[in-house]
Design an enzyme around this catalytic site. Structure first.
Site, short mmCIF file in Angstrom:
data_model
loop_
_atom_site.label_atom_id
_atom_site.label_comp_id
_atom_site.label_asym_id
_atom_site.label_seq_id
_atom_site.Cartn_x
_atom_site.Cartn_y
_atom_site.Cartn_z
N LYS A 21 24.51 13.74 39.98
CA LYS A 21 23.61 12.81 39.28
C LYS A 21 22.36 12.53 40.10
CE LYS A 21 24.07 8.10 39.37
NZ LYS A 21 22.79 7.42 39.58
N ASN A 22 22.55 12.21 41.37
CA ASN A 22 21.39 11.78 42.16
C ASN A 22 20.46 12.92 42.54
OD1 ASN A 22 22.23 9.20 41.90
ND2 ASN A 22 22.86 8.91 44.04
N ARG A 91 17.09 2.35 36.31
CA ARG A 91 16.17 1.90 37.34
C ARG A 91 15.55 3.06 38.11
NH1 ARG A 91 15.20 1.68 42.17
NH2 ARG A 91 13.93 0.00 42.98
N CYS A 115 18.34 -5.05 39.89
CA CYS A 115 19.52 -4.55 39.20
C CYS A 115 20.71 -5.24 39.84
CB CYS A 115 19.63 -3.05 39.29
SG CYS A 115 20.17 -2.49 40.87
N ARG A 120 16.13 -4.18 45.00
CA ARG A 120 15.63 -2.80 44.95
C ARG A 120 14.11 -2.72 44.73
NH1 ARG A 120 20.35 0.82 42.25
NH2 ARG A 120 19.54 2.39 43.64
N PRO A 121 13.33 -3.21 45.69
CA PRO A 121 11.88 -3.12 45.56
C PRO A 121 11.40 -1.68 45.69
CG PRO A 121 12.49 -3.97 47.72
CD PRO A 121 13.76 -3.80 46.95
N VAL A 122 10.12 -1.45 45.32
CA VAL A 122 9.54 -0.10 45.44
C VAL A 122 8.29 -0.14 46.34
CG1 VAL A 122 10.46 0.83 43.30
CG2 VAL A 122 8.29 -0.39 43.25
N ASP A 123 8.19 -1.18 47.18
CA ASP A 123 7.02 -1.33 48.04
C ASP A 123 6.79 -0.11 48.92
OD1 ASP A 123 9.52 -2.27 49.09
OD2 ASP A 123 8.47 -2.98 50.88
N LEU A 124 7.86 0.51 49.42
CA LEU A 124 7.70 1.66 50.33
C LEU A 124 7.16 2.87 49.57
CD1 LEU A 124 11.05 1.29 52.35
CD2 LEU A 124 8.77 0.48 53.00
N ASP A 303 27.37 4.49 48.15
CA ASP A 303 27.89 4.84 46.83
C ASP A 303 29.40 5.13 46.84
OD1 ASP A 303 25.41 4.48 45.73
OD2 ASP A 303 24.97 6.60 45.44
N ILE A 325 23.28 -1.37 53.22
CA ILE A 325 22.18 -0.79 52.44
C ILE A 325 21.71 -1.74 51.32
CG2 ILE A 325 21.39 1.22 51.10
CD1 ILE A 325 22.13 1.98 53.95
N ARG A 395 27.02 6.40 32.91
CA ARG A 395 25.74 6.75 33.52
C ARG A 395 25.92 7.80 34.62
NH1 ARG A 395 23.76 2.33 36.36
NH2 ARG A 395 22.53 4.05 37.14
C1 UD1 Z 1 19.43 6.09 45.94
C2 UD1 Z 1 20.57 6.47 45.04
C3 UD1 Z 1 21.66 5.42 45.06
C4 UD1 Z 1 22.09 5.16 46.50
C5 UD1 Z 1 20.89 4.86 47.38
C6 UD1 Z 1 21.26 4.74 48.84
C7 UD1 Z 1 19.54 7.78 43.29
C8 UD1 Z 1 19.16 7.87 41.85
N1 UD1 Z 1 20.07 6.62 43.68
O1 UD1 Z 1 18.88 4.87 45.44
O2 UD1 Z 1 22.75 5.88 44.28
O3 UD1 Z 1 22.96 4.05 46.50
O4 UD1 Z 1 19.92 5.92 47.27
O5 UD1 Z 1 21.87 5.89 49.30
O6 UD1 Z 1 19.42 8.72 44.04
N2 UD1 Z 1 14.07 -0.36 49.69
C9 UD1 Z 1 13.00 -1.19 49.91
N3 UD1 Z 1 11.75 -0.81 49.48
C10 UD1 Z 1 11.53 0.37 48.83
C11 UD1 Z 1 12.64 1.24 48.61
C12 UD1 Z 1 13.89 0.84 49.05
O7 UD1 Z 1 13.15 -2.27 50.49
O8 UD1 Z 1 10.39 0.65 48.46
C13 UD1 Z 1 15.43 -0.77 50.11
C14 UD1 Z 1 16.33 -1.00 48.89
O9 UD1 Z 1 16.16 -2.29 48.36
C15 UD1 Z 1 17.70 -0.78 49.47
C16 UD1 Z 1 17.46 0.29 50.54
O10 UD1 Z 1 16.05 0.27 50.81
O11 UD1 Z 1 18.16 -1.96 50.08
C17 UD1 Z 1 17.89 1.69 50.11
O12 UD1 Z 1 17.16 2.08 48.99
P1 UD1 Z 1 16.84 3.60 48.63
O13 UD1 Z 1 17.28 4.49 49.73
O14 UD1 Z 1 15.43 3.68 48.19
O15 UD1 Z 1 17.80 3.84 47.40
P2 UD1 Z 1 17.44 4.38 45.96
O16 UD1 Z 1 16.54 5.55 46.05
O17 UD1 Z 1 17.04 3.23 45.08
#
Ligand code: UD1
Length: 416
Positions: A21-22, A91, A115, A120-124, A303, A325, A395
């Site tokens: 899936k991922n 998401r 969620c 789960r921010p997207v700032d990075l 996961d 995480i 999902r």
């Molecule tokens: C992906 C996986 C998810 C898995 C996760 C960690 C997919 C579709 N999903 O999620 O199943 O649990 O990796 O292995 O592949 N963070 C920030 N800012 C950002 C981005 C992330 O603070 O801009 C934080 C998140 O809130 C979280 C941590 O970083 O606490 C890990 O997030 P990330 O590695 O980005 O996970 P996803 O890509 O959302």
């Protein structure tokens, strides 16, 4: 819908692991970059894949199943926005951002929001894309991104974000010049995306390490690509063998990618061995509690945290699970406690003391992997467990009840 599980049956037999899936989700987004026809083999039939297909069709791509393969033609792409109704279903559709920006020079996505398992921010993602020349405005819950062109950049992630690394890989593939990603995510699914992009003509090196170099190219083309097998589904099935005192042979099992998970399961007393036909999992003694800390790859995956907790609920002795995480990923705990588990929570740590047996109960699934942990607990519990709200499971797991029933489980899907 809910699943009614009659517990206490040993599982035994062979199962084939589904496509990951991922990996398929970012690869479906990356199809946009090719501007051509991409054929994805071993594409799993999942709700999240259906959502991605709906997004691709909304954007103007032609998508069709051809037997087990999914064909995506992105030559007809006309739109660059993803409406709220589609973003809300998944998401992780934020991985479309880098691809749409790179192809169209603009993108409009509803903000993915929080969620169940955390903010789960997207700032990075956004600050890294800004370094490549994109500009973002947040308006009425939408992210509006623009760029005249994307330029290669030197980017250091504060945290090895999986989705962020994937978004940047896609954006950099068509950018002007070289992009270097430092502290990049090393997850196997990031490697799978890089391999797909390379098959389309991208120039990428270092995927699988924390420094990835991408030389932008003016255009990509189509390809035929086989999605890697799903290490989390495989890990869940290994746990099913352990918790039911069963014996399962998994074909297409990504053994090396499961290193951290298999090491812990072996420490708990399971026997897991690669054979000529697949990975054989069984247990020959009582399970023992262990300590687990979730980490970015190659550490123990968040996961698999919920699933190993179910296994620990029925182990001898106690164990501690630390979740590093996501900030709110223990929602399965109260449901496992309803089934008779002995778990105490303290912040990001769960202390699990093994019990002799779990008892079937009605339980509520709160997110994808929490749901899997409840199915596992239900397989081992005495009596019937009803797992409600299983749309989360659909999902990420392809027909989970059919798979488990084929090796001896008794699970029925029912309308709630
Ligand atoms: C992906 C996986 C998810 C898995 C996760 C960690 C997919 C579709 N999903 O999620 O199943 O649990 O990796 O292995 O592949 N963070 C920030 N800012 C950002 C981005 C992330 O603070 O801009 C934080 C998140 O809130 C979280 C941590 O970083 O606490 C890990 O997030 P990330 O590695 O980005 O996970 P996803 O890509 O959302």
């Amino acid at each position: 819908m809910s699943l009614m599980i009659e517990g206490g049956r040993r599982l035994s037999g062979d199962l084939t692991v589904q496509g990951a899936k991922n990996s398929v989700l970012p690869i479906l987004a990356a199809c946009i970059l090719s501007g051509d026809v991409c054929v994805l083999q071993r594409c799993p039939h999942l709700e999240d894949v259906d959502t991605s297909i709906d997004i691709l069709r909304h954007l103007g791509c032609a998508v069709r199943w051809n037997g087990p393969d999914l064909e995506v033609d992105s030559s007809t792409l006309t739109r660059w926005n993803i409406p709220d109704r589609l973003m809300h279903r998944m998401r992780s559709s934020v991985v479309f951002l880098g691809a749409i920006l790179a192809r169209c020079g603009q993108a409009e996505l509803s903000y993915p929001g929080g969620c169940a398992i955390g903010a789960r921010p997207v700032d990075l993602h956004l600050s890294a894309l800004e370094k490549m020349g994109a500009r973002f405005d947040l308006e009425d819950g939408y992210i509006l991104g623009r760029c005249r062109k994307l330029n290669g950049a030197h980017i250091h992630f504060d945290f090895p974000t999986v989705g962020g690394t994937e978004n940047l890989l896609m954006a950099a593939a068509l950018a002007d010049g070289e992009t270097i990603l430092e502290n990049a995510a090393r997850e196997p699914e990031v490697v799978d995306l890089a391999r797909f992009l390379i098959a389309c003509g991208a120039r990428i090196e270092g995927h699988g390490t924390s420094v990835i170099r991408i030389q932008g190219v003016p255009r990509l083309g189509g390809c035929t690509y086989r999605i890697m097998p799903d290490r989390i589904e495989a890990g869940t099935l290994l746990a099913a063998a352990g918790i039911t005192d069963g014996e399962l042979l998994l074909t297409d099992c990504p053994f090396e990618e499961l290193d951290a998970v298999i090491a812990k399961m072996r420490q708990m007393g399971m026997e897991i061995e690669p054979t000529a036909d697949g990975v054989l999992a069984r247990r020959s003694c009582a399970l023992r509690g262990v300590d687990v800390t979730t980490q970015p790859f190659p550490g123990f995956p968040t996961d698999m945290q919920a699933q190993i907790m179910s296994l620990m609920c029925l182990s001898e002795g106690s164990g501690v699970i630390s979740e590093t995480i996501f900030e709110n990923r223990f929602m399965h705990v109260q449901e496992l406690v309803r089934m008779g588990a002995d778990i105490r929570l303290s912040g990001h740590t769960a202390i699990i003391r093994g019990v002799q047996r779990l008892a079937g109960a009605p339980v509520m699934a709160s997110d994808l992997r929490a749901s899997a942990s409840l199915v596992l607990a239900g397989l081992a519990a005495k009596g019937t467990t009803t797992v409600q709200r299983i749309y989360h499971l659909d999902r990420g797991y392809e027909h989970i009840e059919n798979k488990l029933n084929a090796v001896g489980a008794r699970i029925r899907r029912e309308a709630e």
